[in-house]
Design an enzyme around this catalytic site. Structure first.
Site, PDB file in Angstrom:
ATOM      1  N   HIS A   1     -57.510  94.533  12.475  1.00  0.00           N
ATOM      2  CA  HIS A   1     -57.741  93.197  12.709  1.00  0.00           C
ATOM      3  C   HIS A   1     -57.877  93.491  14.603  1.00  0.00           C
ATOM      4  O   HIS A   1     -56.772  93.208  14.972  1.00  0.00           O
ATOM      5  CB  HIS A   1     -56.489  92.548  12.555  1.00  0.00           C
ATOM      6  CG  HIS A   1     -56.526  92.274  10.976  1.00  0.00           C
ATOM      7  ND1 HIS A   1     -57.124  91.045  10.462  1.00  0.00           N
ATOM      8  CD2 HIS A   1     -55.944  92.795  10.132  1.00  0.00           C
ATOM      9  CE1 HIS A   1     -57.036  91.093   9.017  1.00  0.00           C
ATOM     10  NE2 HIS A   1     -56.121  92.077   9.061  1.00  0.00           N
TER      11      HIS A   1
ATOM     12  N   CYS B   1     -61.460  92.790   8.226  1.00  0.00           N
ATOM     13  CA  CYS B   1     -60.405  92.956   6.958  1.00  0.00           C
ATOM     14  C   CYS B   1     -61.214  91.909   5.758  1.00  0.00           C
ATOM     15  O   CYS B   1     -62.232  92.388   5.108  1.00  0.00           O
ATOM     16  CB  CYS B   1     -59.239  92.474   7.107  1.00  0.00           C
ATOM     17  SG  CYS B   1     -58.003  92.911   5.990  1.00  0.00           S
TER      18      CYS B   1
ATOM     19  N   GLU C   1     -58.820  91.193  16.225  1.00  0.00           N
ATOM     20  CA  GLU C   1     -58.173  89.943  16.908  1.00  0.00           C
ATOM     21  C   GLU C   1     -56.675  89.587  17.072  1.00  0.00           C
ATOM     22  O   GLU C   1     -56.320  88.704  17.500  1.00  0.00           O
ATOM     23  CB  GLU C   1     -58.906  88.866  15.834  1.00  0.00           C
ATOM     24  CG  GLU C   1     -58.135  88.405  14.536  1.00  0.00           C
ATOM     25  CD  GLU C   1     -58.360  89.615  13.489  1.00  0.00           C
ATOM     26  OE1 GLU C   1     -59.249  90.494  13.752  1.00  0.00           O
ATOM     27  OE2 GLU C   1     -58.071  89.307  12.244  1.00  0.00           O
TER      28      GLU C   1
END
Lengths: 293, 192
Positions: free
Chosen positions: B171, B78, B173
């Protein structure tokens, strides 16, 4: 493709972490904040110190002000609605703000209910003074929490009190037995599952920032060391003598909060901080933090 | 294997936790000295302007650029992708200019337009990847040397690789799916 999910609501707050969210009242302020490295801005008509001074009923800002600020910057823009004023929240969602702060800085609109935040696609951040209040706001759908501190006071003492209370509450839950968890959930007035989640995680399930009284880089780093994941700075920047320099310094101190040499360096020559208030001198009925429950 | 995670601002703790689940050593990087000895670097999501300002003030831009030029793998998610891009459409954000792509910030609109979707990423196998897009950028153009790794159903490019540089508009994560981080670790170890 699904919008407005819990993951995207809490996820944006995760992107704010380690950052500074600054109160701004004009597009020019917003640009200064963005240039200084703010991770978001809070669009307002007046900063809390001026709201406090003006007295009367404080309401959602004029949408013209909010839209002008949204146009001025590319970083996320937050705006405040009154506690329980779900129509102000609907209006803010319609404007396209990125986060709604259901805030005690404005005059509460409902003495019984906060906004039922699960009904919205826009995420909400809410204030708290201790763990129970944070959990009640989470139950209603807040996707981010901030400690209340005392907005517009320029005095960090209440922010510290509230952050310590949240952290102590979490420790209490983590060390509690099954029977004690039930007792705690009853006391907090939230479902048992919520308290169990805290025990499992050892932290709040959403991002927790500090707010209300941050005026210096050292204040910001203090809140970070006490466990905040980022800070809101309200009056502290644009009520100081040199907002550009102070804003940059607070951003750096928030990133490098464990590095005393950097905090000392960025604290040099900032000019005058905002004039602070002794909390004891504020009449108790004028304390903003006691709004909400 | 030691992986640095740029910790100026943003979701760096989530990347560190994901890397630890894959048994990699993960270290937060806020100052140039902390880059010493890392085998790869992740630039996380966050606010790209904020991260960019903080990188510039402590000279991290130059350090990371020369690191990448010397062949150390980088992974940007991002805001990290924006910062690694050569060009950013209509924007004053300073980037590292490492990967031959042009990106557009906030390309889907504001937060209410943020979304989750199941994304096909052929290099990770048949199972779709749970992709979370938050005020996400897109890749508008890929130039020479860049392989496209994933597109949305309307063919918008959202993940790419150029040599040892990996970028995603979303994302990984924020999810439990470790495959993209494992893919990056394979780039670092030379397996991929």
């Amino acid at each position: 493709m699904e919008t407005g999910t819990w993951k995207v609501k809490t996820g944006l707050a995760q992107m704010f972490k380690g950052g500074v969210i600054m109160d701004v009242v004009t597009p020019e302020h917003a640009k200064i904040a963005e240039e200084a490295g703010a991770c978001a801005v809070m669009a307002l008509e007046r900063v809390p110190a001026d709201i406090r001074a003006a007295g009367g009923v404080a309401r959602m800002a004029d949408p013209t002000v909010i839209e002008a600020i949204m146009k001025a910057v590319t970083i996320p823009v937050m705006a405040k609605c009154r506690i329980g004023h779900f129509v102000e929240a609907q209006a803010l969602e319609a404007l396209g703000v990125d986060y709604v702060d259901e805030s005690e800085v404005l005059t509460p609109a409902d003495e019984k209910y906060h906004v039922w935040k699960h009904d919205f696609k826009v995420p909400f951040v809410c204030g708290c003074r201790e763990l129970g209040e944070a959990l009640r706001r989470l139950h209603e759908g807040a996707a981010m929490i901030r400690t209340k501190g005392e907005a517009g006071s320029g005095n960090i003492v209440e922010a510290v009190r509230h952050m310590r209370a949240v952290m102590e509450g979490i420790q209490l839950v983590v060390n509690a037995s099954e029977a004690e968890l039930k007792e705690l959930a009853t006391g907090y007035r939230v479902p048992l599952e919520q308290v169990k989640e805290i025990k499992k995680l050892g932290k709040l399930p959403v991002v927790n920032f500090a707010a209300g009284g941050v005026a210096t880089p050292a204040d910001a780093a203090l809140m970070m060391q006490l466990g905040a994941e980022g800070v809101f700075v309200g009056s502290g920047i644009f009520k100081s003598s040199n907002p550009e320099v102070r804003a940059k310094a607070i951003v750096k101190a928030t990133t490098h909060y464990r590095d005393p040499a950097i905090i000392a360096e960025v604290s040099k020559n900032l000019g005058d901080a905002m004039m602070g208030l002794d909390i004891k001198q504020i009449p108790s009925e004028e304390l903003l933090a006691q709004r909400g429950w | 294997m030691k992986i640095g995670v740029l910790a100026s601002q943003g979701a760096f703790a989530e990347h560190i936790s994901t890397l630890q689940q894959l048994d990699a050593e993960a270290v937060p990087v806020r100052l140039p000295g902390e880059l010493r000895g890392v085998d790869g670097l992740i630039i996380p999501g966050g606010e790209s302007t904020s991260i960019s300002r903080l990188m510039s003030s402590y000279n991290l831009m130059d350090e990371i650029t020369s690191m990448a030029r010397s062949g150390i793998p980088l992974f940007g998610t991002c805001a990290g992708m924006i910062l690694m891009a050569r060009d950013i459409s209509a924007n004053g954000t300073e980037s590292l200019g490492l990967i031959n792509i042009r990106v557009r910030r906030n390309a889907f609109g504001r937060q209410i337009d943020s979304f989750e979707t199941e994304l096909a990423i052929p290099v990770l196998g048949k199972k779709p990847f749970p992709a979370v897009f938050i005020r996400a950028p897109i890749i508008e153009r890929c130039d020479s040397g860049v392989d496209i790794l994933a597109r949305l159903t309307d063919s918008t490019i959202v993940a790419a690789r150029q040599g040892k540089l990996l970028v995603t508009a979303f994302h990984p994560e924020l999810t439990d799916d470790l495959r993209l981080h494992r893919y990056f670790l394979d780039i670092v170890s030379g397996k991929s």
